[in-house]
Design an enzyme around this catalytic site. Structure first.
Site: not given
Ligand code: NAD
Length: 504
Positions: A200, A202, A253, A275, A309, A406
């Site tokens: 799947k 994004a 994500g 993650e 990230c 974040e």
């Protein structure tokens, strides 16, 4: 001054990319490309021009169900009968095809995501390496042998050995920030382990997964081994993570969606790898090489426009070097050339979309209201595309939202600290719900290793930041995730261990 957006900002793309973009793309289910059952589509846009790129089928729960059924059939059927060497051969063939089409993949990543060419090229060649790496790792999937204690086989001679077997049917849910790379670092080890998958991608970046699906078919993977369902996270993603025939979800994500995945996985207690987000500390000590830190700390924050990230976005600058470091970091922003990624001269692209750019700038406004000082950046460029320049904030306190949340954009927040006590410095660095990456900048080996051992992160670097490579394990402590990707641990994530005891 604003100017008109032109297709690809006036740059040309290869005939292969043009042809790919002109087609309507379906979902790959059971070896067939098909429209979604509802007929829904989603559009991909170039974040550097805001122009429409392509239209792709957008699946929902019913499409996911078909894809999972196909993956389940392939897992129990043709894929499970293939020998390990044959799986390795398919992965190697896929690597060669990706190498052949590297230019098209590079252009698709630039157009779909907005990344600069040097990063897109790097990620595509890294994907080739990952398929090769995990193809060769297949031949090293091996167990152990031992002897069971006497009570197990009533004193008879006996032998125990372990088999490493695939986890089963796996759902791979990926984000938009490095699309083909995040997909490959799950797909290559999953296939190497013998799993079948439903991918799947994004919503923002559907294209490279489709292009990879085509190569998977050309390489000769049996139908249903890899299924690709673009679609919304709330419907397609949620359906995948709740599906009873899915044995494992590997998700990259946000921490917020990661929590939803864990809840959704509870139904059939599927395995979960996560993650997630980060807010990684960068500690610059009084004895740091400031020339090195000027460029290195800057890249730690601004690589991929901060949409990564492991970005080092909490900068701890010791008071004795603070002003010089800030001056060097400000000067280094001159290194970045903002513009369309297709032009190799540009090394800093747009953010993924207008709403995201607005969120990033909202963080900057709030920080200024909270008492931070703007050194540079802080406003969107007046041109088409979602361009936010490198932004540096000083006078940032550790309790400010800009230092805790974040942001996933090019915003560097610098906190001045006075102490040289390593326990106190580590405590400041660890004062975060995240623990993904981090770096320590010092000339002292002793200081470096003492701090590294005290910082609770999955990766901490010394005088550099963010070591992402095929053979280096990567993943988070705390709310940055569960498990590791890349390297040997990346393969283990898709394997079960079966202990077999034989009475002889
Ligand atoms: P996101 O969490 O919004 O979306 C990621 C994926 O999850 C997308 O495919 C989305 O469609 C899907 N999704 C959304 N809602 C879902 C639901 N309810 N159920 C199942 N799937 C759902 O993240 P994003 O905005 O695409 O990416 C940015 C985030 O990803 C940042 O937080 C970043 O730190 C993180 N990230 C982490 C790593 C890492 O390795 N730790 C790498 C890249 C990005």
């Amino acid at each position: 001054m604003s100017r008109e957006a032109t297709p690809f900002d006036g740059h040309s793309v290869s005939a292969a990319t043009r042809s790919f973009l002109s087609e309507r793309h379906g979902l790959l289910i059971g070896g067939q490309w098909r429209p979604s059952l509802s007929g829904a589509t989603l559009d991909s846009h170039d974040p550097a021009t805001e122009l429409h790129l392509a239209t792709v089928a957008s699946g929902g729960a019913a499409d996911i169900d078909m894809a999972v059924t196909a993956a389940h059939r392939a897992f129990t059927g043709p894929w499970s009968r293939l020998k390990a060497r044959e799986r390795a051969g398919l992965l190697v063939r896929l690597a060669r095809l990706l190498e052949r089409d590297a230019e098209m993949f590079t252009e698709l990543e630039i157009l779909d995501n907005g990344m600069p060419r040097f990063i897109a090229g790097l990620t595509v060649s890294n994907c080739v390496e990952m398929f090769d790496y995990y193809a060769s790792a297949i031949l090293r999937i091996e167990g152990v042998t031992t002897t069971p204690p006497p009570h197990v086989t009533a004193d008879a001679e006996a032998l125990t050995y372990t088999l490493r077997e695939p986890v089963g049917v796996v759902g791979l849910i990926v984000p938009w920030n490095v699309p083909v790379s995040t997909l490959t670092l799950k797909l290559a080890p999953a296939l190497a382990a013998g799993c079948t998958v439903v991918v799947k991608p994004a919503e923002e970046t559907p294209l490279s997964a489709i292009a990879l699906g085509r190569l998977i078919q050309e390489a000769g993977f049996p139908d249903g081994v890899v299924n690709i369902v673009n679609g919304p996270g709330e419907s397609a993603g949620a359906a995948l993570s709740t599906h009873a025939l899915i044995d494992k979800i590997s998700f990259t994500g946000s921490t917020e969606v990661g929590r939803k995945i864990v809840q959704a996985a509870a139904g059939n207690l599927k395995k979960v790898s996560l993650e997630l987000g980060g807010k990684s500390p960068v500690v610059v000590m009084p004895d740091a090489d400031l020339e090195l830190a000027g460029s290195g700390v800057s890249m730690a924050t601004f690589f991929l426009q901060g949409q990564n990230c492991m970005a080092g976005t909490r900068i701890f600058a010791h008071a004795s070097i603070h002003d010089e470091l800030v001056a060097r970091l400000e000067a280094f922003t001159g290194f970045f050339t903002l513009g369309h990624g297709l032009d190799p001269a540009n090394n800093f692209g747009p953010l993924i979309g207008g709403a995201h750019a607005g969120r990033v700038l909202g963080h900057v406004d709030r920080a200024l209201n909270d008492g931070a000082t703007l050194v540079t950046g802080g406003a969107k460029l007046d041109r088409p595309g979602h361009f936010v320049p490198p932004t540096i904030l000083t006078d940032v306190r550790t309790d400010m939202a800009v230092f805790r949340d974040e942001i996933f954009g090019p915003v560097m927040a610098i906190h001045r600290f006075e102490t040289e006590d390593l326990e106190q410095i580590a405590a400041m660095a660890n004062d975060s719900v995240y623990g993904l990456s981090g770096s320590v900048w010092t000339r002292s080996l002793s200081t470096a290793h003492k701090l590294v051992s005290r910082i609770r992160s999955g990766q901490v670097s010394i005088n550099c930041h963010g070591a992402i490579a095929t053979n280096i394990p990567f993943g988070g402590y705390k709310q940055s995730g569960w498990g590791r990707e890349f390297g040997r641990e990346g393969l283990d994530a898709y394997l079960e261990t079966k202990a077999v005891t034989a009475r002889l």
